[in-house]
Design an enzyme around this catalytic site. Structure first.
Site, PDB file in Angstrom:
ATOM      1  N   PHE A 147       0.875  -1.159  -0.029  1.00  0.00           N
ATOM      2  CA  PHE A 147       0.079   0.032  -0.109  1.00  0.00           C
ATOM      3  C   PHE A 147       0.797   1.434  -0.132  1.00  0.00           C
ATOM      4  O   PHE A 147       1.763   1.441   0.792  1.00  0.00           O
ATOM      5  CB  PHE A 147      -0.939  -0.157   1.215  1.00  0.00           C
ATOM      6  N   ASP A 232       9.562   2.903   1.476  1.00  0.00           N
ATOM      7  CA  ASP A 232       8.463   3.545   2.196  1.00  0.00           C
ATOM      8  C   ASP A 232       8.221   3.084   3.751  1.00  0.00           C
ATOM      9  O   ASP A 232       8.207   2.160   4.194  1.00  0.00           O
ATOM     10  CB  ASP A 232       7.227   2.815   1.481  1.00  0.00           C
ATOM     11  N   LYS A 261       3.303  10.422   8.455  1.00  0.00           N
ATOM     12  CA  LYS A 261       2.579  10.183   9.604  1.00  0.00           C
ATOM     13  C   LYS A 261       3.188  10.411  10.899  1.00  0.00           C
ATOM     14  O   LYS A 261       3.062  11.641  11.539  1.00  0.00           O
ATOM     15  CB  LYS A 261       2.346   8.563   9.703  1.00  0.00           C
TER      16      LYS A 261
END
Length: 407
Positions: A147, A232, A261
């Protein structure tokens, strides 16, 4: 619940139903306040928050030092655009380089944007390999179950039907191999390959970590074939695993890292770090953002790094997560009809449940524990980095009670 609180709750739900785009399921509750690891809803009920805004609230809610830094900056200078310098951006870039190694940093606003910048970096590297010609070397190898966001680049790098359905055709140039299977990645490398991009720990895909051996193998493969290794770390970075970056467990250095985040502790900010090898690929005009790296966003991120360092939170995660995960593994043995596996590192933990996790998420919430789900019937546990041992014990008590009631 008094009449006034009831009215607020009813109005909140009605406003959502009437005016918010229906790209999410209806939120289960309305949260109104937070402090540390605790949040309260509009009925006054408190919850232990192990969602942390999906790994965003690294310091918990309303950490005093973070609040003061944001409040102070908001009274001085909020936004400039990147037409001008401001002190916070340079300082934050220096701090990130200090963690990642020699290179340069680009600031954006989210994990999806950071991954989009990585994809563009791969295209530029491929063009360089092709002697300045476009459209020859542009392929990016990603992992199945990955993702990487919901932009067109991110969706195209995310081989999930629920993400791509309705938006095809995807951006070309993405191919997929099996996580932790080095041979499957190597088999896809050809003259058109510009980069390999993987999550160091797949989050939305079910909390599936890359093994150290796999990452070492990817590093060797990318070096040998002159392709970029792009990691990532949007969800697993910024101390969440007991290292500042999760890849550090493998003892490697990537060519580029995407992050977001937890970096802002609740304020939107994303970034990519690019190694010296690839740091000169972007030229003026090739990429940009109006809001990336504002004085306010950088102040929030600097406050997060300050607290992580002053409170030794990376070490705290490493030390306190080990017994927590061991106790979760014990629960899996105690309740094999409910928990099939425990995966993850630090405070990015996935419980693979025996069935759809929605019923477990709802039951945990009913008993005062907030957690998000993930792919593969997984419930994620994402406490803030400064969670206490007592709060971890409380989480375990709630899970135990809930599973016992379903046994």
């Amino acid at each position: 619940m008094d009449k006034h609180s009831s009215l607020i709750r009813t109005n909140s739900a009605a406003l959502y139903d009437a005016h918010v785009l229906k790209n999410y399921g209806r939120p289960a509750i309305t949260l109104t306040k937070g402090s540390g690891t605790t949040v309260w809803d509009d009925e006054g009920k408190s919850y232990l928050d192990f969602t942390s805004g999906i790994a965003v609230s690294a310091l918990g809610h309303c950490h005093p030092a973070w609040v003061e830094a944001v409040r102070k900056q908001a009274g001085e200078l909020i936004h400039t655009s990147n037409l001008f310098r401001h002190p916070n951006q340079g300082e934050l870039a220096k701090r990130i380089v200090g963690y990642a190694g020699p290179g340069r940093v680009f600031f954006c606003n989210s994990g999806a944007e950071s991954n989009e910048a990585l994809i563009k970096l791969a295209r530029l590297h491929g063009m360089q390999k092709s002697g300045g010609k476009e459209g020859i070397c542009y392929k990016v190898i990603c992992a199945n179950s990955a993702f990487h966001g919901r932009t067109f680049g991110g969706m195209s790098a995310t081989p999930q039907e629920k993400i791509q359905h309705g938006f095809r055709p995807m951006t070309p140039g993405f191919v997929f191999a099996d996580l932790n299977n080095l041979e499957s990645f190597e088999a896809l490398v050809d003259d058109q390959t510009a980069a390999i991009m993987v999550e160091t720990i797949q989050g939305e895909g079910g909390v599936r970590p890359c093994t150290n051996e796999f990452l070492v193998g990817l590093r060797e493969l990318c070096t040998r074939k002159n392709i970029l290794l792009m990691l990532d770390e949007v969800q697993c970075g910024i101390g969440r695993t007991g290292k500042f970056y999760a890849y550090e467990y493998a003892g490697i250095t990537p060519d580029a890292i995407g992050m977001a985040k937890g970096l802002g502790g609740g304020f939107p900010i994303g970034a990519i770090w690019v190694s010296e090898k690839a740091a000169d690929l972007f030229h003026p005009g090739q990429h940009g953002t109006t809001f990336g790296g504002t004085p306010l966003a950088c102040a929030a991120a600097l406050a997060v790094l300050d607290v992580i360092e002053k409170e030794n939170l990376v070490d705290h995660v490493a030390k306190t997560s080990a017994p927590f995960i061991a106790q979760l593994q014990s629960l899996a043995r105690q309740f094999p009809n409910h928990i099939k596996a425990v995966r993850g590192k630090g405070f990015l933990v996935g419980l693979e449940m025996a069935s759809d996790p929605a019923s477990y998420v709802a039951l945990f919430r009913e008993h005062g524990l907030l957690v998000p789900s993930a792919g593969g019937n997984v419930v994620r546990l994402l406490p803030p980095l400064n969670v206490s041992s007592q709060e971890l014990d409380k989480c375990l008590e709630i899970i135990t009670k809930c599973l016992a009631s379903k046994a």
